[in-house]
Design a protein around this motif. Structure first.
Motif, PDB file in Angstrom:
ATOM      1  N   VAL A 127       1.399   2.223  -3.468  1.00 27.22           N
ATOM      2  CA  VAL A 127       1.965   3.138  -4.636  1.00 27.22           C
ATOM      3  C   VAL A 127       3.040   2.354  -5.030  1.00 27.22           C
ATOM      4  O   VAL A 127       3.632   2.190  -6.211  1.00 27.22           O
ATOM      5  N   VAL A 128       4.254   2.216  -4.097  1.00 25.93           N
ATOM      6  CA  VAL A 128       5.515   1.699  -4.318  1.00 25.93           C
ATOM      7  C   VAL A 128       5.420   0.381  -5.062  1.00 25.93           C
ATOM      8  O   VAL A 128       6.043  -0.162  -6.043  1.00 25.93           O
ATOM      9  N   PHE A 129       4.472  -0.290  -4.450  1.00 23.05           N
ATOM     10  CA  PHE A 129       4.093  -1.967  -4.778  1.00 23.05           C
ATOM     11  C   PHE A 129       3.608  -1.794  -6.141  1.00 23.05           C
ATOM     12  O   PHE A 129       4.115  -2.343  -7.149  1.00 23.05           O
ATOM     13  N   MET A 130       2.774  -0.881  -6.639  1.00 21.67           N
ATOM     14  CA  MET A 130       2.217  -0.886  -8.114  1.00 21.67           C
ATOM     15  C   MET A 130       3.222  -0.414  -8.884  1.00 21.67           C
ATOM     16  O   MET A 130       3.266  -0.898 -10.025  1.00 21.67           O
ATOM     17  N   ILE A 131       4.413   0.557  -8.502  1.00 23.19           N
ATOM     18  CA  ILE A 131       5.263   1.043  -9.521  1.00 23.19           C
ATOM     19  C   ILE A 131       6.210  -0.286  -9.555  1.00 23.19           C
ATOM     20  O   ILE A 131       6.754  -0.110 -11.035  1.00 23.19           O
ATOM     21  N   PHE A 157      -1.281  -0.135 -19.478  1.00 23.22           N
ATOM     22  CA  PHE A 157      -2.582   0.615 -19.197  1.00 23.22           C
ATOM     23  C   PHE A 157      -3.398   0.584 -17.806  1.00 23.22           C
ATOM     24  O   PHE A 157      -3.880   1.809 -17.091  1.00 23.22           O
ATOM     25  N   VAL A 158      -3.338  -0.712 -17.304  1.00 24.30           N
ATOM     26  CA  VAL A 158      -4.271  -1.031 -16.053  1.00 24.30           C
ATOM     27  C   VAL A 158      -3.657  -0.543 -14.923  1.00 24.30           C
ATOM     28  O   VAL A 158      -4.232   0.374 -14.291  1.00 24.30           O
ATOM     29  N   VAL A 159      -2.423  -0.964 -14.481  1.00 24.48           N
ATOM     30  CA  VAL A 159      -1.875  -0.673 -13.470  1.00 24.48           C
ATOM     31  C   VAL A 159      -1.379   0.923 -13.288  1.00 24.48           C
ATOM     32  O   VAL A 159      -1.474   1.549 -12.345  1.00 24.48           O
ATOM     33  N   PRO A 160      -0.708   1.541 -14.247  1.00 31.23           N
ATOM     34  CA  PRO A 160      -0.778   3.033 -14.424  1.00 31.23           C
ATOM     35  C   PRO A 160      -1.829   3.899 -13.888  1.00 31.23           C
ATOM     36  O   PRO A 160      -1.709   4.938 -13.230  1.00 31.23           O
ATOM     37  N   LEU A 161      -2.886   3.430 -14.435  1.00 32.86           N
ATOM     38  CA  LEU A 161      -4.230   4.159 -13.911  1.00 32.86           C
ATOM     39  C   LEU A 161      -4.506   4.220 -12.267  1.00 32.86           C
ATOM     40  O   LEU A 161      -4.701   5.332 -11.869  1.00 32.86           O
ATOM     41  N   SER A 162      -4.204   3.177 -11.985  1.00 35.26           N
ATOM     42  CA  SER A 162      -4.241   2.996 -10.422  1.00 35.26           C
ATOM     43  C   SER A 162      -3.312   3.536  -9.852  1.00 35.26           C
ATOM     44  O   SER A 162      -3.546   4.466  -8.664  1.00 35.26           O
ATOM     45  N   VAL A 163      -2.079   3.685 -10.287  1.00 35.89           N
ATOM     46  CA  VAL A 163      -1.006   4.702  -9.688  1.00 35.89           C
ATOM     47  C   VAL A 163      -1.444   6.014  -9.613  1.00 35.89           C
ATOM     48  O   VAL A 163      -1.504   6.927  -8.723  1.00 35.89           O
ATOM     49  N   TYR A 164      -1.835   6.427 -10.870  1.00 42.19           N
ATOM     50  CA  TYR A 164      -2.156   7.893 -11.018  1.00 42.19           C
ATOM     51  C   TYR A 164      -3.546   8.351 -10.010  1.00 42.19           C
ATOM     52  O   TYR A 164      -3.315   9.205  -9.223  1.00 42.19           O
ATOM     53  N   ALA A 165      -4.593   7.292  -9.948  1.00 42.27           N
ATOM     54  CA  ALA A 165      -5.779   7.675  -8.938  1.00 42.27           C
ATOM     55  C   ALA A 165      -5.087   7.668  -7.619  1.00 42.27           C
ATOM     56  O   ALA A 165      -5.617   8.645  -6.707  1.00 42.27           O
ATOM     57  N   GLU A 166      -4.257   6.750  -7.073  1.00 39.01           N
ATOM     58  CA  GLU A 166      -3.795   6.758  -5.787  1.00 39.01           C
ATOM     59  C   GLU A 166      -2.714   8.069  -5.573  1.00 39.01           C
ATOM     60  O   GLU A 166      -2.681   8.551  -4.303  1.00 39.01           O
ATOM     61  N   VAL A 167      -1.852   8.436  -6.563  1.00 38.37           N
ATOM     62  CA  VAL A 167      -0.977   9.480  -6.113  1.00 38.37           C
ATOM     63  C   VAL A 167      -1.677  10.848  -6.213  1.00 38.37           C
ATOM     64  O   VAL A 167      -1.306  11.676  -5.409  1.00 38.37           O
ATOM     65  N   SER A 168      -2.670  11.001  -7.018  1.00 34.26           N
ATOM     66  CA  SER A 168      -3.531  12.290  -7.045  1.00 34.26           C
ATOM     67  C   SER A 168      -3.959  12.408  -5.693  1.00 34.26           C
ATOM     68  O   SER A 168      -4.156  13.423  -5.135  1.00 34.26           O
ATOM     69  N   CYS A 203     -11.941   2.140   5.831  1.00 32.91           N
ATOM     70  CA  CYS A 203     -10.528   2.170   6.066  1.00 32.91           C
ATOM     71  C   CYS A 203      -9.795   0.775   6.229  1.00 32.91           C
ATOM     72  O   CYS A 203      -8.726   0.984   6.706  1.00 32.91           O
ATOM     73  N   THR A 204     -10.502  -0.127   6.148  1.00 30.16           N
ATOM     74  CA  THR A 204     -10.243  -1.617   6.665  1.00 30.16           C
ATOM     75  C   THR A 204      -9.179  -2.176   5.254  1.00 30.16           C
ATOM     76  O   THR A 204      -8.767  -3.095   5.472  1.00 30.16           O
ATOM     77  N   VAL A 205      -9.220  -1.383   4.309  1.00 34.76           N
ATOM     78  CA  VAL A 205      -8.490  -1.820   3.114  1.00 34.76           C
ATOM     79  C   VAL A 205      -6.902  -1.520   3.330  1.00 34.76           C
ATOM     80  O   VAL A 205      -6.235  -1.367   2.418  1.00 34.76           O
ATOM     81  N   CYS A 206      -6.462  -1.571   4.615  1.00 34.90           N
ATOM     82  CA  CYS A 206      -5.097  -1.576   4.731  1.00 34.90           C
ATOM     83  C   CYS A 206      -4.353  -0.300   4.029  1.00 34.90           C
ATOM     84  O   CYS A 206      -3.218  -0.341   3.595  1.00 34.90           O
ATOM     85  N   CYS A 207      -5.039   0.903   4.126  1.00 33.14           N
ATOM     86  CA  CYS A 207      -4.502   1.892   3.443  1.00 33.14           C
ATOM     87  C   CYS A 207      -4.916   3.309   3.972  1.00 33.14           C
ATOM     88  O   CYS A 207      -4.664   4.322   3.413  1.00 33.14           O
ATOM     89  N   CYS A 208      -5.001   3.401   5.097  1.00 36.70           N
ATOM     90  CA  CYS A 208      -5.649   4.548   5.968  1.00 36.70           C
ATOM     91  C   CYS A 208      -4.285   5.305   6.227  1.00 36.70           C
ATOM     92  O   CYS A 208      -4.378   6.552   6.137  1.00 36.70           O
ATOM     93  N   THR A 209      -3.197   4.921   6.692  1.00 34.55           N
ATOM     94  CA  THR A 209      -2.201   5.641   7.096  1.00 34.55           C
ATOM     95  C   THR A 209      -1.305   5.982   5.918  1.00 34.55           C
ATOM     96  O   THR A 209      -1.269   5.329   4.947  1.00 34.55           O
ATOM     97  N   LEU A 210      -0.734   7.026   6.039  1.00 37.54           N
ATOM     98  CA  LEU A 210       0.207   7.539   4.937  1.00 37.54           C
ATOM     99  C   LEU A 210       1.179   6.643   4.433  1.00 37.54           C
ATOM    100  O   LEU A 210       1.529   6.498   3.274  1.00 37.54           O
ATOM    101  N   THR A 211       1.722   5.865   5.284  1.00 36.80           N
ATOM    102  CA  THR A 211       2.964   4.816   5.279  1.00 36.80           C
ATOM    103  C   THR A 211       2.403   3.705   4.481  1.00 36.80           C
ATOM    104  O   THR A 211       2.818   3.226   3.341  1.00 36.80           O
ATOM    105  N   ASN A 212       1.022   3.241   4.756  1.00 33.97           N
ATOM    106  CA  ASN A 212       0.519   2.104   3.856  1.00 33.97           C
ATOM    107  C   ASN A 212       0.155   2.597   2.484  1.00 33.97           C
ATOM    108  O   ASN A 212       0.241   1.850   1.724  1.00 33.97           O
ATOM    109  N   LYS A 213      -0.179   3.780   2.235  1.00 37.78           N
ATOM    110  CA  LYS A 213      -0.500   4.458   1.067  1.00 37.78           C
ATOM    111  C   LYS A 213       0.576   4.661   0.206  1.00 37.78           C
ATOM    112  O   LYS A 213       0.829   3.766  -0.933  1.00 37.78           O
ATOM    113  N   ILE A 214       1.807   4.880   0.866  1.00 40.81           N
ATOM    114  CA  ILE A 214       3.121   4.947   0.027  1.00 40.81           C
ATOM    115  C   ILE A 214       3.624   3.570  -0.226  1.00 40.81           C
ATOM    116  O   ILE A 214       4.016   3.225  -1.515  1.00 40.81           O
ATOM    117  N   LEU A 215       3.594   2.730   0.498  1.00 41.50           N
ATOM    118  CA  LEU A 215       3.796   1.264   0.336  1.00 41.50           C
ATOM    119  C   LEU A 215       3.021   0.534  -1.034  1.00 41.50           C
ATOM    120  O   LEU A 215       3.488  -0.062  -1.577  1.00 41.50           O
TER     121      LEU A 215
END
Length: 335
Positions: free
Chosen positions: A24-28, A72-83, A10-22
């Protein structure tokens, strides 16, 4: 290869829901920036007679490579993280490598990302060669740099880059493509924990090839910029004759050379962390946090080209503004 405990750390700065949302927003936002910026570049270059030159064709090739990353590349990451964020369940393909899943998206997306990165580096090298000839040999520019030769070089760069991109999985059974939970991307990884020498050497081909081209590009840029500086000094110290005016590079060639120099600097800065990560990963270092920032710094470079063109090239900026204003007028007239 990163082990599962490192990848799920969880040190990849994405453990909290807020960080996960941020994240995904960055990727979009990055997707929209890549698509918009490179679409503008293609429209300006291919839709304006002034830019239908060998240099323009190379810029169009670079824009297509960047567009592929955004499509192709970034949308797949968005799909995985949103899922994962919505269902709290990772898609099966994000937890298994390409050898254990019948259809693995990374078998398609991984080579696209690697191939487009290699195309970008090769195209920047070709742009530098084209500009160096215009600066160092202005009288030979028209005869040496032709549209036909440039088109052939563009095709060869795409074929060669994608062949190199798929070569790791073609020539070694110890290398697989998998979705890395640290980088949030499809990456090449070593399947065996003992790091076989042949597979490691194959993976090291990427940074070796990239830094060889980038090093040559930097050297050529330095030579071109030094020549430009000498011409600038001569204009101040000497009264130039008409013959001298003919043989020295034009103002547009000088501006273009400086633009390509800026482009090279930006790409070198964005690619260096990836090269460091690949080398570190091959020798056994598990840099989970670093891999995330390294891969996404490189990905953001796909939307920087249009910014550099707009800042450095007044004609490009003016034409882009005209296109945006005309599109706005059309939208208003339709409403």
């Amino acid at each position: 290869m990163l082990d599962e405990s490192a990848q799920t750390d969880c040190t990849v700065c994405c453990c909290t829901l807020t960080n996960k949302i941020l994240m995904v927003v960055f990727m979009i936002l990055l997707i929209f920036a890549i698509l918009f910026g490179n679409s503008v570049t293609l429209t300006v270059v291919l839709g304006t007679r002034h830019f239908k030159t060998p240099q323009g064709y190379l810029k169009a090739s670079l824009a297509v490579a960047d567009l592929a990353v955004g499509i192709f590349v970034v949308p797949l990451s968005v799909y995985a993280e949103v899922s994962l964020m919505i269902t709290d369940y990772k898609p099966e393909w994000t937890m298994n490598n390409s050898l254990t899943t019948p259809f693995h998206p990374c078998n398609f997306i991984g080579p696209i990302f690697a191939g487009c990165t290699l195309v970008s580096i090769t195209t920047i090298f070709l742009l530098t060669i084209e500009r160096s000839i215009a600066v160092l040999k202005p009288l030979h520019k028209e005869s040496v740099i032709t549209r036909k030769r440039t088109t052939i070089l563009i095709v060869l760069s795409w074929v060669g880059s994608f062949f190199l991109a798929v070569s790791p999985i073609l020539y070694s059974n110890d290398i697989v493509l998998e979705y890395n939970s640290c980088s949030r991307m499809c990456n090449y990884a070593l399947r065996a924990s003992e790091f076989p020498t042949q597979a490691c050497n194959i993976l090291l081909l990427f940074p070796a090839f990239d830094f060889t081209l980038l090093g040559a590009t930097v050297v050529i840029n330095i030579l071109s910029l030094s020549t430009i500086r000498q011409h600038s000094k001569r204009r101040k110290d000497l009264a130039e004759t008409d013959c001298q005016n003919i043989t020295r590079p034009t103002f547009s060639d000088v501006k273009a050379a400086k633009t390509i120099g800026t482009l090279t600097l930006a790409f070198t800065a964005s690619f260096t962390p990836i090269a460091v990560f690949v080398v570190g990963n091959v020798i056994g270092n598990e840099w989970c946090n670093f891999s995330f920032f390294a891969f996404w710094i490189l990905t953001t470079n796909s939307c920087w080209n249009v910014i550099i063109y707009s800042v450095r090239d007044q004609k490009f900026r003016h034409r882009a503004q005209q296109l945006l204003i005309s599109s706005q007028i059309k939208n208003v007239s339709k409403t």
